[in-house]
Design a protein around this motif. Structure first.
Motif, PDB file in Angstrom:
ATOM      1  N   ASP A  23       0.234  -1.414  -0.230  1.00 13.69           N
ATOM      2  CA  ASP A  23       0.105   0.188  -0.177  1.00 13.69           C
ATOM      3  C   ASP A  23       0.934   1.484   0.285  1.00 13.69           C
ATOM      4  N   GLY A  24       0.530   2.054  -0.691  1.00 18.46           N
ATOM      5  CA  GLY A  24       1.701   2.826  -0.995  1.00 18.46           C
ATOM      6  C   GLY A  24       1.275   4.127  -0.846  1.00 18.46           C
ATOM      7  N   GLY A  25      -0.150   4.151  -0.026  1.00 16.30           N
ATOM      8  CA  GLY A  25      -0.386   6.010   0.173  1.00 16.30           C
ATOM      9  C   GLY A  25      -1.797   6.577  -0.806  1.00 16.30           C
ATOM     10  N   LEU A  26      -1.670   8.007  -0.332  1.00 13.81           N
ATOM     11  CA  LEU A  26      -2.292   8.463  -1.253  1.00 13.81           C
ATOM     12  C   LEU A  26      -1.760   8.849  -2.316  1.00 13.81           C
ATOM     13  N   SER A  27      -2.182   8.894  -3.443  1.00 15.26           N
ATOM     14  CA  SER A  27      -2.025   9.382  -4.474  1.00 15.26           C
ATOM     15  C   SER A  27      -1.692  11.318  -4.353  1.00 15.26           C
ATOM     16  N   GLU A  28      -1.696  12.377  -5.010  1.00 10.55           N
ATOM     17  CA  GLU A  28      -1.617  13.514  -4.995  1.00 10.55           C
ATOM     18  C   GLU A  28      -3.433  14.019  -5.411  1.00 10.55           C
ATOM     19  N   LEU A  29      -3.649  13.140  -6.342  1.00  9.32           N
ATOM     20  CA  LEU A  29      -4.982  13.574  -6.404  1.00  9.32           C
ATOM     21  C   LEU A  29      -6.143  13.336  -5.592  1.00  9.32           C
ATOM     22  N   GLY A  30      -5.198  12.025  -4.810  1.00 17.43           N
ATOM     23  CA  GLY A  30      -6.616  10.927  -3.097  1.00 17.43           C
ATOM     24  C   GLY A  30      -5.829  12.115  -1.725  1.00 17.43           C
ATOM     25  N   ARG A  31      -4.996  12.810  -1.809  1.00 22.94           N
ATOM     26  CA  ARG A  31      -4.493  13.939  -1.132  1.00 22.94           C
ATOM     27  C   ARG A  31      -5.896  15.010  -1.185  1.00 22.94           C
ATOM     28  N   ARG A  32      -5.949  15.723  -2.443  1.00 24.56           N
ATOM     29  CA  ARG A  32      -6.683  16.795  -2.823  1.00 24.56           C
ATOM     30  C   ARG A  32      -8.593  16.203  -2.803  1.00 24.56           C
ATOM     31  N   GLN A  33      -8.869  14.497  -2.428  1.00 26.35           N
ATOM     32  CA  GLN A  33     -10.237  13.937  -2.616  1.00 26.35           C
ATOM     33  C   GLN A  33     -10.301  14.672  -0.763  1.00 26.35           C
ATOM     34  N   ALA A  34      -9.064  14.457  -0.232  1.00 22.21           N
ATOM     35  CA  ALA A  34      -9.612  14.053   1.167  1.00 22.21           C
ATOM     36  C   ALA A  34      -9.598  15.300   1.861  1.00 22.21           C
ATOM     37  N   ASP A  35      -9.119  16.713   1.233  1.00 25.89           N
ATOM     38  CA  ASP A  35      -8.756  17.840   1.810  1.00 25.89           C
ATOM     39  C   ASP A  35     -10.259  18.268   1.639  1.00 25.89           C
ATOM     40  N   ARG A  36     -10.872  18.003   0.666  1.00 21.12           N
ATOM     41  CA  ARG A  36     -12.404  18.569   0.607  1.00 21.12           C
ATOM     42  C   ARG A  36     -13.569  17.896   0.578  1.00 21.12           C
ATOM     43  N   LEU A  37     -13.297  16.487   1.374  1.00 29.15           N
ATOM     44  CA  LEU A  37     -14.033  15.718   1.960  1.00 29.15           C
ATOM     45  C   LEU A  37     -13.878  16.223   3.407  1.00 29.15           C
ATOM     46  N   GLY A  38     -12.464  16.902   4.213  1.00 20.99           N
ATOM     47  CA  GLY A  38     -11.880  16.851   4.957  1.00 20.99           C
ATOM     48  C   GLY A  38     -12.870  18.640   5.439  1.00 20.99           C
ATOM     49  N   GLN A  39     -13.254  19.437   4.603  1.00 16.67           N
ATOM     50  CA  GLN A  39     -13.595  21.262   4.714  1.00 16.67           C
ATOM     51  C   GLN A  39     -14.916  20.428   3.995  1.00 16.67           C
ATOM     52  N   ARG A  40     -15.756  19.676   3.551  1.00 15.44           N
ATOM     53  CA  ARG A  40     -16.785  19.446   4.023  1.00 15.44           C
ATOM     54  C   ARG A  40     -17.572  18.703   5.135  1.00 15.44           C
ATOM     55  N   LEU A  41     -16.910  18.260   5.793  1.00 11.37           N
ATOM     56  CA  LEU A  41     -17.517  17.241   7.235  1.00 11.37           C
ATOM     57  C   LEU A  41     -17.065  18.926   8.718  1.00 11.37           C
ATOM     58  N   VAL A  42     -15.995  20.010   8.012  1.00  6.47           N
ATOM     59  CA  VAL A  42     -16.132  21.308   9.729  1.00  6.47           C
ATOM     60  C   VAL A  42     -17.929  21.087   9.911  1.00  6.47           C
ATOM     61  N   GLY A  43     -17.493  21.003  11.135  1.00  8.97           N
ATOM     62  CA  GLY A  43     -19.309  21.861  11.958  1.00  8.97           C
ATOM     63  C   GLY A  43     -19.689  19.873  12.440  1.00  8.97           C
ATOM     64  N   ILE A  44     -19.744  19.156  11.823  1.00  2.39           N
ATOM     65  CA  ILE A  44     -20.249  17.648  12.517  1.00  2.39           C
ATOM     66  C   ILE A  44     -19.539  17.656  13.386  1.00  2.39           C
ATOM     67  N   PRO A  45     -20.101  17.399  14.699  1.00  2.00           N
ATOM     68  CA  PRO A  45     -19.451  17.288  16.430  1.00  2.00           C
ATOM     69  C   PRO A  45     -19.191  16.254  16.444  1.00  2.00           C
ATOM     70  N   PHE A  46     -18.109  15.086  15.674  1.00  2.00           N
ATOM     71  CA  PHE A  46     -17.509  14.429  15.596  1.00  2.00           C
ATOM     72  C   PHE A  46     -17.351  13.573  17.235  1.00  2.00           C
ATOM     73  N   ALA A  47     -17.400  12.162  17.866  1.00  2.73           N
ATOM     74  CA  ALA A  47     -17.496  12.536  18.711  1.00  2.73           C
ATOM     75  C   ALA A  47     -15.393  11.326  18.306  1.00  2.73           C
ATOM     76  N   VAL A  48     -15.393  11.181  17.599  1.00  3.10           N
ATOM     77  CA  VAL A  48     -14.121  10.044  16.929  1.00  3.10           C
ATOM     78  C   VAL A  48     -13.922  10.346  15.638  1.00  3.10           C
ATOM     79  N   ILE A  49     -12.771  10.106  15.036  1.00  5.52           N
ATOM     80  CA  ILE A  49     -12.246   9.219  13.856  1.00  5.52           C
ATOM     81  C   ILE A  49     -11.668   7.941  13.825  1.00  5.52           C
ATOM     82  N   HIS A  50     -12.237   6.489  13.258  1.00  4.94           N
ATOM     83  CA  HIS A  50     -11.443   5.334  13.412  1.00  4.94           C
ATOM     84  C   HIS A  50     -10.864   5.852  11.730  1.00  4.94           C
ATOM     85  N   HIS A  51     -10.135   4.818  11.477  1.00  2.00           N
ATOM     86  CA  HIS A  51      -9.621   4.871  10.469  1.00  2.00           C
ATOM     87  C   HIS A  51      -9.310   3.548  10.555  1.00  2.00           C
ATOM     88  N   SER A  52      -9.033   2.419   8.781  1.00  6.55           N
ATOM     89  CA  SER A  52      -8.003   1.219   8.790  1.00  6.55           C
ATOM     90  C   SER A  52      -7.165   1.539   8.892  1.00  6.55           C
TER      91      SER A  52
END
Length: 190
Positions: A23-52
């Motif tokens: 698993d080589g991690g994220l591509s440059e596009l993958g980083r941009r996708q994650a960044d846009r998703l992060g922007q979208r999730l601002v304001g949601i009162p998450f208790a925790v982030i679980h990740h693989s």
């Protein structure tokens, strides 16, 4: 009525690597996708982030976490990349056309009769005395299994429920009613 609102996210696009299974991690596009998703999730009162624990999911969670700096995050066994494989006696529950493909799933991804995936559903489907939002950065088939479960679809129906990289699926678990599919593979932020 308390509820758990589970935000399921497929990791960003994976970097291309040699065909060595690493698993080589994220591509440059993958980083941009994650960044846009992060922007979208601002304001949601998450208790925790679980990740693989795989690099592509860890890196996706890291990017998202820059937008959610006060939310704890951790590698979670329930978010690991898995493929539900029927046992020999349960193969009859799957359409025959899928069996050759399932036979070729690598050993490290095989989850016979979805035992681990069912444990993940049971783990995340709990409700508390108050509403709770949780974010899970995971993999395509894990999300497909959750959607199949929520819709009470046949065991094999996770096949074909394809999630885009950094697509957002939301499922809701209520204390006193069946689970609800709120959204599937929402990519409006991309």
């Amino acid at each position: 009525m308390a509820r758990t609102i589970l935000h399921l996210v497929r990791h960003g696009e994976q970097a291309r690597t040699a065909d060595d299974g690493e698993d080589g991690g994220l591509s440059e596009l993958g980083r941009r996708q994650a960044d846009r998703l992060g922007q979208r999730l601002v304001g949601i009162p998450f208790a925790v982030i679980h990740h693989s624990p795989l690099p592509r999911s860890v890196q996706t969670a890291d990017v998202i976490a820059t937008y959610l700096p006060d939310v704890a995050r951790h590698a979670c066994e329930h978010a690991v990349d898995r493929t539900p494989i029927p046992s020999v006696e349960d193969r009859v529950q799957y359409p025959e056309r899928f069996l050759p493909w399932l036979d070729g799933v690598p050993a490290q991804e095989r989850d016979e009769n979805a035992v681990a995936l069912q444990a993940a559903v049971e783990h995340f489907a709990t409700t508390d005395t108050h509403d709770r939002h949780e974010l899970v950065v995971t993999h395509n088939f894990v999300i497909g299994w959750f959607v199949r479960h929520v819709l009470d679809a046949p065991t094999w129906r996770w096949i074909g429920l394809n999630q885009e990289n950094c697509g957002l699926t939301i499922v809701q678990f209520d204390a006193d009613r069946p689970p609800t599919l709120v959204s599937f593979n929402d990519i409006g932020h991309l």
